[in-house]
Design a protein around this motif. Structure first.
Motif, short mmCIF file in Angstrom:
data_model
loop_
_atom_site.label_atom_id
_atom_site.label_comp_id
_atom_site.label_asym_id
_atom_site.label_seq_id
_atom_site.Cartn_x
_atom_site.Cartn_y
_atom_site.Cartn_z
N TYR A 1 0.96 -1.21 -0.03
CA TYR A 1 -0.07 -0.08 0.13
C TYR A 1 0.96 1.21 -0.01
O TYR A 1 1.92 1.35 0.54
N CYS B 1 -1.61 -1.22 -3.96
CA CYS B 1 -2.99 -0.56 -3.86
C CYS B 1 -2.56 0.98 -3.54
O CYS B 1 -1.67 1.42 -2.86
N CYS C 1 -7.70 2.15 -4.97
CA CYS C 1 -8.38 2.19 -3.70
C CYS C 1 -9.85 2.58 -3.93
O CYS C 1 -10.05 3.59 -4.39
N THR D 1 -7.05 1.23 1.15
CA THR D 1 -5.66 1.73 1.47
C THR D 1 -5.81 2.21 3.12
O THR D 1 -5.22 2.62 3.77
#
Length: 423
Positions: A179, A247, A270, A353
């Motif tokens: 992320y 992500c 996201c 996220t």
């Protein structure tokens, strides 16, 4: 091991006996637990002094008053008094000396004015965003001791080398999910300006999250895809050869930067960012009707069903009233669509996220307490200590494993095949 157990058994009655003596002499109505004359201070003082005497006895090879010490070539030579700062405040200790000057105490080292636990107290307060002035006031209020700003700065500066090692540590070659996101802080560099802080969080094969690094961008860059490209290149140079799913938010140019670094990576926008972007165009009074229409898109079982849900949104009264919402989803569709191919177990893990945003929220709280930072180095120090205090010590905590991770891992193995190697 047996000797260690015997030492512990002998120490416990000594400490209990000291406590009983102090409580026996204390006036029940006037006895204080904390403070310069409190029972804990007296107990700590006696335990430290007794431990120092025991250290010297071990160093010399005989107990105080033992005839075995005669003619040994070294003996006791009085004590030196000094105050040391502990977790409960200032405590005066008497460090014993030997005539040869070869005794090096370990519990309270020579020249030490603070025990390790006290330094950790300072770092903990600093990690919570307290300024040097605030820390001084807190220590004075809690322990009745005056600690200079230079002392606090030296304690916190001691982590500079640790930060460098942490920022350059090697990383695992394969990460199932990474992320990436950014937050903003204020730094004074001639003038106070907003600076982006880039943060990358990885989920390893065990489902545990790790802060891979943090980077502060230049004041005039915004949250730029170009700077993100340099961040991703650094992560690759530190050992990451493959990321299955990355992500991120919908920043223009970011997907290209990710695939340029790891060509096989699936870039996932996201869903929460898309929802927030959509809400910006709508009046709050329309939220109750709008949210179900948006939810129908990202919960659709297939891409075709999601496209139909998006078309229904655009054809609805709200869709015609807010055409920018439909355009937002259309422009993000190439990076949103991969999500729709994932099974439910995997969707729940990569759908947003939020994992990294929860970290950002805590970091924002810390930085908000400080207002602005005097330099980039000061900002990195506070952010690192906050991460170390809030996140990294718990990296092995199974409570940080996303719910349903085992099911998600099995789906990752089915979806990405031999790119995952279970050691």
């Amino acid at each position: 091991m047996a000797q260690d157990n015997n030492d512990e058994q002998q120490l416990a009655p000594d400490v209990d006996g000291l406590a009983d003596q102090l409580l026996g002499r204390a006036d029940a109505e006037s006895a204080q637990l904390l403070g310069p004359d409190g029972l804990l201070t007296q107990l700590t003082q006696r335990v430290l002094n007794r431990a120092l005497d025991a250290e010297l006895a071990e160093h010399l090879g005989y107990e105080k008053g033992d005839a075995a010490g005669r003619g040994s070539g070294n003996n006791r030579n009085g004590t030196t008094s000094k105050k040391v700062l502990t977790d409960i405040g200032a405590v005066e200790v008497n460090t014993p000396r030997d005539r040869n000057g070869s005794f090096e105490p370990k519990i309270v080292p020579k020249h030490a004015r603070r025990l390790v636990g006290f330094n950790e107290q300072i770092l903990s307060l600093y990690a919570r965003g307290m300024s040097v002035r605030d820390i001084r006031a807190h220590l004075h209020q809690m322990y009745g001791v005056e600690v200079s700003g230079d002392v606090i700065s030296r304690v916190t500066d001691a982590v500079t080398e640790e930060i460098t090692i942490w920022q350059n540590r090697p990383l695992d070659p394969v990460w199932p999910i990474v992320y990436i996101d950014a937050l903003w802080i204020k730094i004074r560099d001639g003038a106070v300006s907003n600076r982006p802080v880039y943060l990358a969080v990885g989920v390893d094969l065990d489902g545990c999250k790790h802060i891979l690094g943090l980077w502060i961008g230049p004041a005039d860059s915004g949250e730029g895809a170009r700077f993100w490209a340099s961040v991703l290149a650094e992560l690759r140079n530190r050992g990451i050869t493959d990321v299955l799913i990355c992500c991120c938010d919908g920043l223009t140019g970011l997907p290209d930067a990710i695939t340029a670094t790891w060509p096989q990576t699936t870039v996932q926008t996201c869903c929460v960012h898309l929802m927030r972007a959509s809400m910006r165009f709508a009046s709050k009074k329309d939220y109750p009707q709008l949210i179900p229409l948006l939810k129908a898109i990202y919960t659709a079982p297939t891409e075709a069903a999601a496209e139909q849900a998006l078309q229904e949104l655009e054809d609805s009264t709200l869709g015609r009233r807010y055409p920018a919402i439909g355009r937002t989803w259309r422009s993000a569709w190439p990076e949103f669509a991969p999500f729709l191919a994932f099974p439910p177990e995997l969707r729940r893990v990569v759908y947003s996220t939020n994992m990294i945003e929860s970290i950002n929220a805590r970091l924002r709280k810390v930085t908000r307490n400080r207002g602005h930072f005097t330099s980039e180095a000061a900002a990195v120090k506070v952010l690192y200590l906050a991460i170390r205090h809030l996140i990294e010590p718990k990296a092995g905590d199974r409570n940080l494993v996303p719910p349903g991770w085992k099911s998600a891992l099995n789906q990752l193995i089915l979806h990405f095949g031999d790119r995952i190697t279970i050691r």
